[in-house]
Write a protein that holds these residues in place. Structure first.
Motif, PDB file in Angstrom:
ATOM      1  N   ILE A 198       0.745  -1.379  -0.025  1.00  0.00           N
ATOM      2  CA  ILE A 198      -0.084  -0.066   0.013  1.00  0.00           C
ATOM      3  C   ILE A 198       0.917   1.157  -0.028  1.00  0.00           C
ATOM      4  N   ARG A 199       2.031   0.924  -0.214  1.00  0.00           N
ATOM      5  CA  ARG A 199       3.254   2.275  -0.480  1.00  0.00           C
ATOM      6  C   ARG A 199       2.975   3.058   0.709  1.00  0.00           C
ATOM      7  N   CYS A 200       3.089   2.419   2.043  1.00  0.00           N
ATOM      8  CA  CYS A 200       2.524   3.152   3.124  1.00  0.00           C
ATOM      9  C   CYS A 200       4.223   3.859   3.632  1.00  0.00           C
ATOM     10  N   ALA A 201       5.275   3.220   3.098  1.00  0.00           N
ATOM     11  CA  ALA A 201       6.709   3.802   3.264  1.00  0.00           C
ATOM     12  C   ALA A 201       7.202   3.698   4.738  1.00  0.00           C
ATOM     13  N   VAL A 216      10.699   2.227   4.350  1.00  0.00           N
ATOM     14  CA  VAL A 216      11.619   3.135   4.120  1.00  0.00           C
ATOM     15  C   VAL A 216      11.932   3.649   5.570  1.00  0.00           C
ATOM     16  N   GLY A 232      18.700   3.492   5.085  1.00  0.00           N
ATOM     17  CA  GLY A 232      18.386   4.558   4.159  1.00  0.00           C
ATOM     18  C   GLY A 232      17.997   4.041   2.849  1.00  0.00           C
ATOM     19  N   GLU A 251      15.277   1.814   0.241  1.00  0.00           N
ATOM     20  CA  GLU A 251      13.952   1.854  -0.021  1.00  0.00           C
ATOM     21  C   GLU A 251      13.619   0.453  -0.193  1.00  0.00           C
ATOM     22  N   TYR A 302      10.795  -1.300  -0.441  1.00  0.00           N
ATOM     23  CA  TYR A 302       9.610  -1.730  -1.225  1.00  0.00           C
ATOM     24  C   TYR A 302      10.234  -1.811  -2.799  1.00  0.00           C
ATOM     25  N   TYR A 350      -1.594   6.732   1.948  1.00  0.00           N
ATOM     26  CA  TYR A 350      -0.368   5.932   1.669  1.00  0.00           C
ATOM     27  C   TYR A 350      -0.090   5.894   0.266  1.00  0.00           C
ATOM     28  N   VAL A 351      -1.119   5.436  -0.460  1.00  0.00           N
ATOM     29  CA  VAL A 351      -0.956   4.743  -1.680  1.00  0.00           C
ATOM     30  C   VAL A 351      -0.406   5.917  -2.748  1.00  0.00           C
ATOM     31  N   PRO A 374       4.275  10.479  -1.657  1.00  0.00           N
ATOM     32  CA  PRO A 374       5.718   9.908  -1.884  1.00  0.00           C
ATOM     33  C   PRO A 374       6.245   9.029  -0.714  1.00  0.00           C
ATOM     34  N   MET A 375       7.305   8.459  -0.970  1.00  0.00           N
ATOM     35  CA  MET A 375       7.762   7.467  -0.046  1.00  0.00           C
ATOM     36  C   MET A 375       8.877   8.055   0.885  1.00  0.00           C
ATOM     37  N   LYS A 391      11.025  10.871   3.159  1.00  0.00           N
ATOM     38  CA  LYS A 391      10.860  12.032   3.977  1.00  0.00           C
ATOM     39  C   LYS A 391      10.793  13.371   3.146  1.00  0.00           C
ATOM     40  N   GLN A 446       8.305  13.571   0.693  1.00  0.00           N
ATOM     41  CA  GLN A 446       7.062  13.939   1.240  1.00  0.00           C
ATOM     42  C   GLN A 446       6.914  15.607   1.513  1.00  0.00           C
ATOM     43  N   THR A 449       3.744  12.096  -7.886  1.00  0.00           N
ATOM     44  CA  THR A 449       4.423  11.225  -7.099  1.00  0.00           C
ATOM     45  C   THR A 449       5.180  10.335  -7.386  1.00  0.00           C
ATOM     46  N   ASN A 464       9.224  10.228  -6.278  1.00  0.00           N
ATOM     47  CA  ASN A 464       9.704   8.879  -5.863  1.00  0.00           C
ATOM     48  C   ASN A 464      11.201   8.550  -6.575  1.00  0.00           C
ATOM     49  N   LYS A 470      15.365  10.593  -3.030  1.00  0.00           N
ATOM     50  CA  LYS A 470      15.700   9.422  -2.344  1.00  0.00           C
ATOM     51  C   LYS A 470      15.897   9.572  -0.941  1.00  0.00           C
ATOM     52  N   PRO A 471      15.683   8.707  -0.008  1.00  0.00           N
ATOM     53  CA  PRO A 471      15.998   8.930   1.433  1.00  0.00           C
ATOM     54  C   PRO A 471      17.411   9.018   1.479  1.00  0.00           C
ATOM     55  N   LYS A 472      18.067   9.591   2.713  1.00  0.00           N
ATOM     56  CA  LYS A 472      19.394   9.908   2.742  1.00  0.00           C
ATOM     57  C   LYS A 472      20.025   8.600   3.185  1.00  0.00           C
TER      58      LYS A 472
END
Lengths: 449, 330, 315
Positions: free
Chosen positions: A374-377, A380, A386, A388, A390, B267-268, B271-272, B274, B277, B312, B316, B320-322
């Motif tokens: 559900i791409r809830c992250a 992540v 750090g 991803e 998913y 959620y869906v 973005p994934m 932080k 987001q 989104t 994504n 990217k996350p750090k």
């Protein structure tokens, strides 16, 4: 309170056996020694059927530099050199020894008297590493990386600290905790030996603050080694704090770059607390590595306990000593619930890296059915590296290795935080692990060219 | 050996979290706002919510069973119920029910299920349903009942929303609009005209706190939206206080908080990472004010979110996350 | 009138300019392609299966043209279209193609649910590759089929299906094109792309890969090759060899006489696309089967160094 900076999860601790003193496990009837108990080349057997061995006799020599010799933990006769199904789930070469009596090699000092570096000022760094190498000491946290290799940093890198991993962030396990409570002095001498071996002046012992008694005791005892600067660092409880990169980040605030960089590239030499103890015994008592502390635990088990176990003892014997295998057992895990291996049967012998045996009942053992992402992250957010998860698991499932490499799949430490946290119960790590192995293979073959 | 052991790869334990727990968690967080809408709009609100939820659940079930021929039922995970409630929150309480059912069909049938169901949709179903209704039935969708008249019939009086008044103010020099506007306090507790769920900002904030506490959402999206709206509207207000309302007013009016807390955090479609987001939240806040101030519609929140939903996947890819160790490298 | 005139002129001008732009760009950026590539691509099946080892039929077409310019089409084969297609390709390129032997994917495991008792329950992703890294599988055989169906998913032609009762994949020999996708997908290399004989694609195969010693293998699976050497002794063509505790029939030397099949105590050796043997010796049948096989068939050897093959149960 200190902890690592990225991600992390908090599984239920379930330290059922934290208050159980270490018991000495009975000798097995037949001890089985797999030849591949460490990372690197498997050891080569040096005994044959019918040979007599004593406790502490070498039965297999190191198969290369990144390898370690294996010593008998029992006295008796070599029954056969065959195979045994080990924790990997495959049959691997192993030496079987029928136990007769308990006769030790004379070179081993069996007294309990504490020997410190003050008593042995003549020991040099080289001596210490040589003794560790000959004693077959490997990382006792589970990864089983030969200790002497870690203590021989590549030229150009300069170790600044020795960091002792006494975090024990895996749920259920209490072996390191008990070891600290019962052998604090020996561990500290082991730390001083490690510091001398790599020639550094600063040592840290990282302990999670769910073990306040151990923190207090170690801090107190560390004072008697005032000529060495050993600092006990209480850490906030968070998984996977015991991962070496995470622990370095938590204790000294430096982050090891992506592979192939080693921890020593930021100046840290990491050792497990059990390794420190083994180093003490190897160097000061001439005792090769042939026994260790093992936690045998599980909610359904009658008496979760900590044992001092001779290696080669089948797990079933330990389970019997804890009240027997419960009827509803669904899974037997070698190690902790986050990174341990599910075993195919309970006859798997205790090896150098077996920190625990965990029994789960049928219900606990079953994975829930996977639902769509559900791409809830949350994965992540949980990933301590750090990454991803998913995305990596998808790329791995679709065999898009190039992109998986670009997304740093090789940085994954396989801690399992992503699968643990996924609300859809997706087996993220299963896929990522496969992808990581494949990508590493691709990189290796590219480097060969 | 007597019993067969189970073998699988690690980890062998799970947090116990599940999709339905998250969905029902959001539903619990919606309860205060739901109660408020019942209090302000009475029977109509209850009826609209019930019909919306029932039709969303029915469409999902029917499509799963008869069109996708899926044996697995997904209606128990609570996502369709959530879409139903959110859709109801976005319409006036006196909306004709057939329009609402049409909206539910669009939301579930077109926006969610055609993409493959839960987890695959590109746009927030409830918002897309609302946008569909707003474009197709502009009159019915913008005829707001006056709140505080519980148990009124659906044909009661109607009131202009604060945002409509704001628009009037920005577009003309007729300053009489200001006099008609309710004060910020009554906006906070919801005593104004508007869609069912968006009027009581206080109830939404309670829901926000609950979701933060339960770890269902993180603060990044809602806070970045509200902060952007506040700063951007504040700049406009400083430049020309006569035509542009003060930023507090912008924040508490219309569907901004509802959108920021319950819609943008879906959620869906969010973005994934932080970083992503925050970028998403800032862009939504910015677009909202742009649409509110210069656009054709008085409310820009839903369009802003839908536009950013489309971005989104791009966010994504680029945010990217750090990675661990990146700091050291530089 | 004026309006119409203006419209005509404007549209005409736009059309003219666009035509000029198109003309010059097509000239300027033209990619010169050997026209034969297109012709070859035409006769290829267009399934883009990659069975030939090139990225799709387009890749195969350019490879063929290149190879033809270099003088030989050897080593190039479209497993889907087979001989007829390669002949067409050769005709376009003015080459001759040598006959290549028919091939089939062969599953070399006969550890059915009945033969191989289950020892543990695998509770993970239904993927052979992942199951293979978890442990030796649900049975005590570390070499046999894992049964998660990676080969079934890999097959583009619907030629492999999982048999629910045996838990093993079965190859539909009429649909199999020997593209090799399944063999690549199998983490245990159980599937062999094997050279067969004759139009009916006949062959005799040891359906076991278990390299454990006889006693261990027997414990894990009732249908495991125990390396008893009986098949080796009975073979008059020196086609069978036991290596690593498992027998392997060399498809180039085998004449499909089926003596080994009868001899195998574990029933591990199976004939493919041949009628079931009568209970006891049927030398005439074997002899007749052997004759057409002796025809001048030139097989390319698949995995040369692999010499073992093992017996399986049941016919």
């Amino acid at each position: 309170m200190k902890t690592f900076r990225i991600g992390g999860v908090h599984p239920a601790e379930n330290k059922l056996s934290a208050a159980e003193p270490i018991k000495v496990a009975e000798l097995p009837k037949v001890a089985v020694f797999p030849m591949g108990q460490h990372i690197g080349a498997p050891a080569k057997p040096v005994v044959a059927k019918g040979d007599k061995v004593k406790v502490g006799t070498m039965i297999a020599e190191a198969g290369g530099f990144v390898s370690a010799p294996i010593y008998s933990s029992v006295s008796g006769t070599v029954l056969k050199v065959d195979t045994v199904v080990d924790a990997s789930g495959y049959a691997k070469p192993a030496v079987y020894i029928t136990v007769e009596g308990d006769e030790w090699e004379e070179s081993i000092d069996r007294s309990t008297e504490l020997v410190t570096l003050n008593d042995r000022p003549e020991l040099t760094s080289k001596d210490i590493i040589e003794k560790i190498k000959n004693a077959g000491v490997v990382g006792m946290g589970g990864a089983c990386f030969p200790t002497h290799v870690k203590l021989s940093p590549p030229p150009g890198s300069k170790p600044e600290w020795v960091i002792i991993n006494a975090v024990e962030c895996e749920p259920y396990l209490t072996a390191d905790h008990r070891l600290m409570l019962e052998h604090a002095d020996e561990i500290l001498v082991g730390v001083t030996l490690l510091m001398k071996a790599v020639n550094v002046n600063k040592g840290y012992i990282g302990i999670e603050n769910n073990k306040p008694d151990a923190i207090k005791l170690m801090t107190e005892r560390a004072k008697q080694f005032s000529q060495f600067d050993i600092e006990v660092v209480p850490l906030k409880v968070k998984y996977p704090q015991g991962g070496e990169k995470q622990l370095i980040d938590a204790v000294v605030g430096r982050q090891v770059p992506a592979p192939p960089a080693l921890p020593v590239s930021v100046g840290a030499i990491l050792q497990n607390v059990g390794t420190a103890y083994a180093v003490y015994e190897a160097v000061m008592k001439n005792k090769p590595l042939f026994e260790r502390i093992v936690t045998v635990t599980g909610k359904s088990l009658a008496h979760p306990s900590n044992f001092l176990v001779r290696m080669g003892t089948p797990m079933s014997q330990l389970i019997d000593a804890c009240g027997g295998l419960p009827e509803d057992t669904g899974k037997v895990i070698g190690g902790g619930p986050m990174m341990g291996k599910a075993l195919m049967n309970t006859e798997v012998p205790i090896c150098k890296g077996s920190s625990g045996v965990l029994i789960m009942n049928d219900k606990e053992a079953r994975r829930a059915e996977a639902q769509p992402c559900i791409r809830c992250a949350k994965c992540v957010g949980a990933c301590p590296m750090g990454l991803e998860p998913y995305l990596l698991s998808k790329l791995s499932a679709y065999a898009d290795w190039e992109r998986a490499e670009a997304e740093d799949i090789t940085s994954c430490i396989e801690c399992g935080s992503c699968s643990f946290t996924c609300p859809s119960h997706r087996p993220l790590l299963d896929q990522i692990r496969l992808g990581k192995a494949t990508v590493m293979g691709i990189i290796r073959s590219r480097n060969v060219k | 050996m007597a019993n067969q052991l189970t073998v699988s790869l690690s980890p062998h334990v799970h947090s116990g979290d599940s999709v339905s727990k998250n969905m029902y968690g959001v539903l619990i967080a919606l309860i205060p706002a739901l109660l408020c809408s019942f209090i302000y709009f009475g029977l109509g609100a209850i009826l609209v919510t019930a019909v919306s939820v029932a039709s969303c659940v029915f469409f999902e079930w029917a499509i799963n069973k008869y069109m996708l021929k899926n044996s697995q039922t997904t209606i128990c995970d609570g996502s369709a119920i959530l879409t139903g409630v959110l859709l109801a929150f976005n319409v006036p309480s006196n909306i004709p029910l057939w329009i609402l059912i049409l909206g539910a069909l669009f939301a579930i049938g077109v926006v969610k299920m055609t993409f493959g169901g839960l987890g695959c949709n590109l746009f927030n179903p409830a918002l897309a349903g609302r946008a569909f209704l707003l474009i197709s039935f502009p009159v019915q969708m913008t005829t707001w009942p006056v709140p505080g008249q519980a148990f009124m019939t659906v044909d009661g009086e109607t009131a202009a929303t604060p945002l409509a008044l704001l628009k009037q103010m920005a577009k003309s020099d007729d300053l009489s609009a200001i006099d008609q506007m309710p004060d910020s306090l009554s906006m906070l507790i919801g005593n104004t005209g508007g869609a069912m769920g968006e009027v009581c900002e206080l109830a939404i904030l309670i829901g926000f706190c609950y979701m933060l506490w339960k770890g269902i959402i993180t603060w990044h999206i809602p806070v970045s939206i509200v902060a952007t709206v506040f700063v951007f509207a504040g700049l406009l207000h400083l430049a020309d206080p006569l035509h542009y309302a003060n930023p507090v007013y912008q924040v508490v009016s219309g569907g901004l908080l509802l959108g920021a807390v319950f819609m943008a955090t879906d959620y869906v479609t969010s973005p994934m990472s932080k970083k992503g987001q925050i970028v998403y939240g800032v862009a939504i806040g910015f677009l909202t004010i742009v649409i509110r101030t210069w656009g054709a519609y008085p409310e820009g929140m839903s369009f802003a979110i839908l536009i950013m939903n489309a971005f989104t996947p791009l966010i994504n890819t680029y945010f990217k996350p750090k990675r661990f160790g990146e700091v050291v490298k530089k | 009138m004026n309006v119409i005139l203006i419209a005509v002129i404007v549209l005409g001008a736009i059309g003219l300019i666009a035509a000029l732009v198109l003309y010059f760009t097509s000239k300027k950026f033209a990619v010169k392609e050997d026209p034969r590539i297109g012709q070859v691509n035409e006769v290829l099946p267009g399934a883009n299966c990659g069975g030939c080892g090139f990225p799709g039929c387009g890749g195969m077409a350019s490879a063929c043209v290149k190879a033809a310019d270099a003088g030989s089409l050897e080593g190039l084969n479209c497993p889907v279209g087979g001989q007829p297609v390669m002949e067409k390709v050769a005709a376009i390129l003015g080459m001759k193609v040598e006959a290549s032997a028919p091939k089939l994917a062969v599953v070399r495991c006969n550890g059915t649910c009945e033969n191989r008792p289950r020892t543990v329950i695998y509770d993970g992703v239904k993927s052979c590759r992942i199951a293979n890294t978890t442990c030796m599988g649900e049975t005590a055989c570390a070499y046999g089929c894992l049964g998660c169906g990676d080969c079934v998913n890999a097959c583009q032609f619907g030629a492999i299906k999982m048999n629910e009762t045996t838990g093993l994949p079965e190859v539909d020999t009429t649909k199999c094109t020997a593209c090799g996708a399944c063999a690549k997908a199998c983490p245990r290399n159980i599937i062999e792309i094997r050279t067969m004989k004759g139009a009916k694609k006949m062959g005799v195969v040891v359906e076991c890969m278990n390299k454990d010693k006889g006693a261990v293998a027997m414990k894990a699976c009732k249908a495991a090759c125990i390396a008893c050497q009986k098949c080796v002794k009975v073979c008059t063509f020196d086609a069978i060899h036991v290596e690593n505790n498992v027998a392997y029939i060399d498809p180039e030397k085998c004449r499909n006489c089926r003596k080994c099949e009868q001899e195998c105590p574990k029933k591990v050796i199976h004939a493919i696309n041949m009628p079931a043997l009568k209970p006891k010796p049927a030398p005439e049948a074997a002899a007749t089967a052997a004759k057409p096989a002796a025809a001048p068939v030139k097989p390319t050897s698949p995995e040369a160094p692999k010499a073992p093959a093992a017996p399986k149960t049941e016919a």
